[in-house]
Design an enzyme around this catalytic site. Sequence first.
Site, PDB file in Angstrom:
ATOM      1  N   TYR A  23      -1.633  -0.333  10.517  1.00 15.53           N
ATOM      2  CA  TYR A  23      -1.639  -0.753   9.108  1.00 15.53           C
ATOM      3  C   TYR A  23      -0.314  -0.390   8.439  1.00 15.53           C
ATOM      4  CZ  TYR A  23      -3.505  -1.089   4.281  1.00 15.53           C
ATOM      5  OH  TYR A  23      -3.736  -1.411   2.959  1.00 15.53           O
ATOM      6  N   SER A  64       0.872  -1.185   0.000  1.00 17.62           N
ATOM      7  CA  SER A  64       0.000   0.000   0.000  1.00 17.62           C
ATOM      8  C   SER A  64       0.899   1.223   0.000  1.00 17.62           C
ATOM      9  CB  SER A  64      -0.854  -0.008   1.274  1.00 17.62           C
ATOM     10  OG  SER A  64      -1.461   1.246   1.468  1.00 17.62           O
TER      11      SER A  64
HETATM   12  N1  LIG Z   1      -8.654  -0.748  -1.227  1.00 17.94           N
HETATM   13  C1  LIG Z   1      -7.633   0.062  -1.019  1.00 17.94           C
HETATM   14  O1  LIG Z   1      -7.793   1.296  -0.996  1.00 17.94           O
HETATM   15  C2  LIG Z   1      -6.256  -0.511  -0.798  1.00 17.94           C
HETATM   16  C3  LIG Z   1      -5.171   0.366  -0.876  1.00 17.94           C
HETATM   17  C4  LIG Z   1      -3.887  -0.149  -0.687  1.00 17.94           C
HETATM   18  C5  LIG Z   1      -3.715  -1.493  -0.421  1.00 17.94           C
HETATM   19  N2  LIG Z   1      -4.788  -2.316  -0.338  1.00 17.94           N
HETATM   20  C6  LIG Z   1      -4.515  -3.732  -0.048  1.00 17.94           C
HETATM   21  O2  LIG Z   1      -5.214  -4.539  -0.973  1.00 17.94           O
HETATM   22  C7  LIG Z   1      -5.400  -5.840  -0.418  1.00 17.94           C
HETATM   23  C8  LIG Z   1      -6.837  -6.282  -0.684  1.00 17.94           C
HETATM   24  O3  LIG Z   1      -7.723  -5.450   0.023  1.00 17.94           O
HETATM   25  P1  LIG Z   1      -9.065  -4.843  -0.620  1.00 17.94           P
HETATM   26  O4  LIG Z   1      -8.900  -3.393  -0.690  1.00 17.94           O
HETATM   27  O5  LIG Z   1      -9.422  -5.593  -1.829  1.00 17.94           O
HETATM   28  O6  LIG Z   1     -10.091  -5.114   0.584  1.00 17.94           O
HETATM   29  P2  LIG Z   1     -11.252  -6.192   0.792  1.00 17.94           P
HETATM   30  O7  LIG Z   1     -12.290  -6.043  -0.256  1.00 17.94           O
HETATM   31  O8  LIG Z   1     -11.647  -6.045   2.210  1.00 17.94           O
HETATM   32  O9  LIG Z   1     -10.512  -7.576   0.539  1.00 17.94           O
HETATM   33  C9  LIG Z   1      -9.672  -8.150   1.496  1.00 17.94           C
HETATM   34  C10 LIG Z   1      -9.682  -9.640   1.279  1.00 17.94           C
HETATM   35  O10 LIG Z   1      -8.781 -10.229   2.215  1.00 17.94           O
HETATM   36  C11 LIG Z   1      -9.463 -11.316   2.806  1.00 17.94           C
HETATM   37  N3  LIG Z   1      -8.911 -11.681   4.100  1.00 17.94           N
HETATM   38  C12 LIG Z   1      -8.777 -10.930   5.216  1.00 17.94           C
HETATM   39  N4  LIG Z   1      -8.233 -11.662   6.198  1.00 17.94           N
HETATM   40  C13 LIG Z   1      -8.035 -12.903   5.692  1.00 17.94           C
HETATM   41  C14 LIG Z   1      -7.518 -14.116   6.203  1.00 17.94           C
HETATM   42  N5  LIG Z   1      -7.118 -14.227   7.488  1.00 17.94           N
HETATM   43  N6  LIG Z   1      -7.440 -15.193   5.384  1.00 17.94           N
HETATM   44  C15 LIG Z   1      -7.838 -15.125   4.098  1.00 17.94           C
HETATM   45  N7  LIG Z   1      -8.374 -14.008   3.564  1.00 17.94           N
HETATM   46  C16 LIG Z   1      -8.466 -12.916   4.359  1.00 17.94           C
HETATM   47  C17 LIG Z   1     -10.910 -10.881   2.889  1.00 17.94           C
HETATM   48  O11 LIG Z   1     -11.744 -12.014   3.110  1.00 17.94           O
HETATM   49  P3  LIG Z   1     -13.252 -11.909   3.681  1.00 17.94           P
HETATM   50  O12 LIG Z   1     -14.134 -11.607   2.493  1.00 17.94           O
HETATM   51  O13 LIG Z   1     -13.506 -13.251   4.259  1.00 17.94           O
HETATM   52  O14 LIG Z   1     -13.281 -10.811   4.688  1.00 17.94           O
HETATM   53  C18 LIG Z   1     -11.050 -10.265   1.520  1.00 17.94           C
HETATM   54  O15 LIG Z   1     -11.253 -11.260   0.540  1.00 17.94           O
HETATM   55  C19 LIG Z   1      -5.051  -5.721   1.063  1.00 17.94           C
HETATM   56  O16 LIG Z   1      -3.764  -6.272   1.287  1.00 17.94           O
HETATM   57  C20 LIG Z   1      -5.026  -4.223   1.304  1.00 17.94           C
HETATM   58  O17 LIG Z   1      -4.151  -3.859   2.348  1.00 17.94           O
HETATM   59  C21 LIG Z   1      -6.063  -1.862  -0.510  1.00 17.94           C
END
Ligand SMILES: NC(=O)c1ccc[n+]([C@@H]2O[C@H](COP(=O)([O-])OP(=O)(O)OC[C@H]3O[C@@H](n4cnc5c(N)ncnc54)[C@H](OP(=O)(O)O)[C@@H]3O)[C@@H](O)[C@H]2O)c1
Length: 280
Positions: free
Chosen positions: A154, A141
Amino acid sequence: MSTKIAVITGSSSGIGLLTAVELAKSGFQVVATMRDLARREKLEQAASRAGVRPYIDIRRLDVTEFDLIEPFVEKLVRDYGRVHLLVNNAGFAVAGFAEDLTVGEIRSQFETNFFAQVAMTKAVLPAMRQQRSGHIIMISSISGLHGAFSSSSYSASKFALEGWTESLRMELNSLGIKVVLVEPGSYETDIWTRNARIGKKALDGTSPNRERGQKMRDRVQAIPKRDPMIVARAIARIAQDPNPRLRYIIGPDAHIQLWLKRMLPWKWHEKLVARLWKVD
Ligand SMILES: NC(=O)c1ccc[n+]([C@@H]2O[C@H](COP(=O)([O-])OP(=O)(O)OC[C@H]3O[C@@H](n4cnc5c(N)ncnc54)[C@H](OP(=O)(O)O)[C@@H]3O)[C@@H](O)[C@H]2O)c1
């Protein structure tokens, strides 16, 4: 050429779900993992709409069940004979001022955002070492490159990932294994809603940061967020690049934040950030 095998964590929503579909569209056979198979329908539907359902094999994996990670990857390698790509995507954010977060809350942040990525990486390395090829993409991130109000937990977990990955990449270069960090800005996914975590004390009446914590949460909710498909497409491109860079910063907000951090003396930078967020 034989089909390339990809494995991705956290593919039940957001960036992970979209990336699984984009990778399948690019010709990968994707093992899309999620911790709760009851949430598989959204991915199944997206894959069917894109015409790639047969190329996505959905399997259960909670990345914090550390004892299960190695056997999981071993089975995958037995089933497909190889693994070309790991996308370490599963993650979440605990919000709250550092003073209010418990060590336990921060530790659980690290379990998912850092140690699980380490464990997944270590599990695919024997196969990739034998093949002398492979891509490992860490979804970090922009918070892995700078701290922010209410984001200490985070940011710390993503900073740890950044440091580990820089070293890992040096160690794996000569084996033909490419290690990459993807650093998105703000994208519209469940990380801001369903999966948003707030430190317990940050919410209770005893927190000395109660008011500014609430202000901060309101401001974070109001940040403009972009389409996560942009990130998924970038990941699919990186996965097919035979010679990827170490870092891919994604989004104008991420570029601006990093530029300000690099260009301004730190004292000016923090004053500007406090003024922009209207929190001090
Ligand atoms: N969106 C942003 O603005 C942003 C910016 C920078 C970085 N990121 C990074 O992008 C990545 C994906 O996040 P996202 O934004 O797509 O959010 P998201 O929609 O909340 O997706 C997160 C995913 O991780 C899964 N997860 C969480 N804990 C887990 C575990 N213990 N075992 C297996 N799966 C698990 C969640 O599963 P469940 O459905 O079961 O909860 C969900 O599928 C993350 O690493 C986040 O830090 C996001």
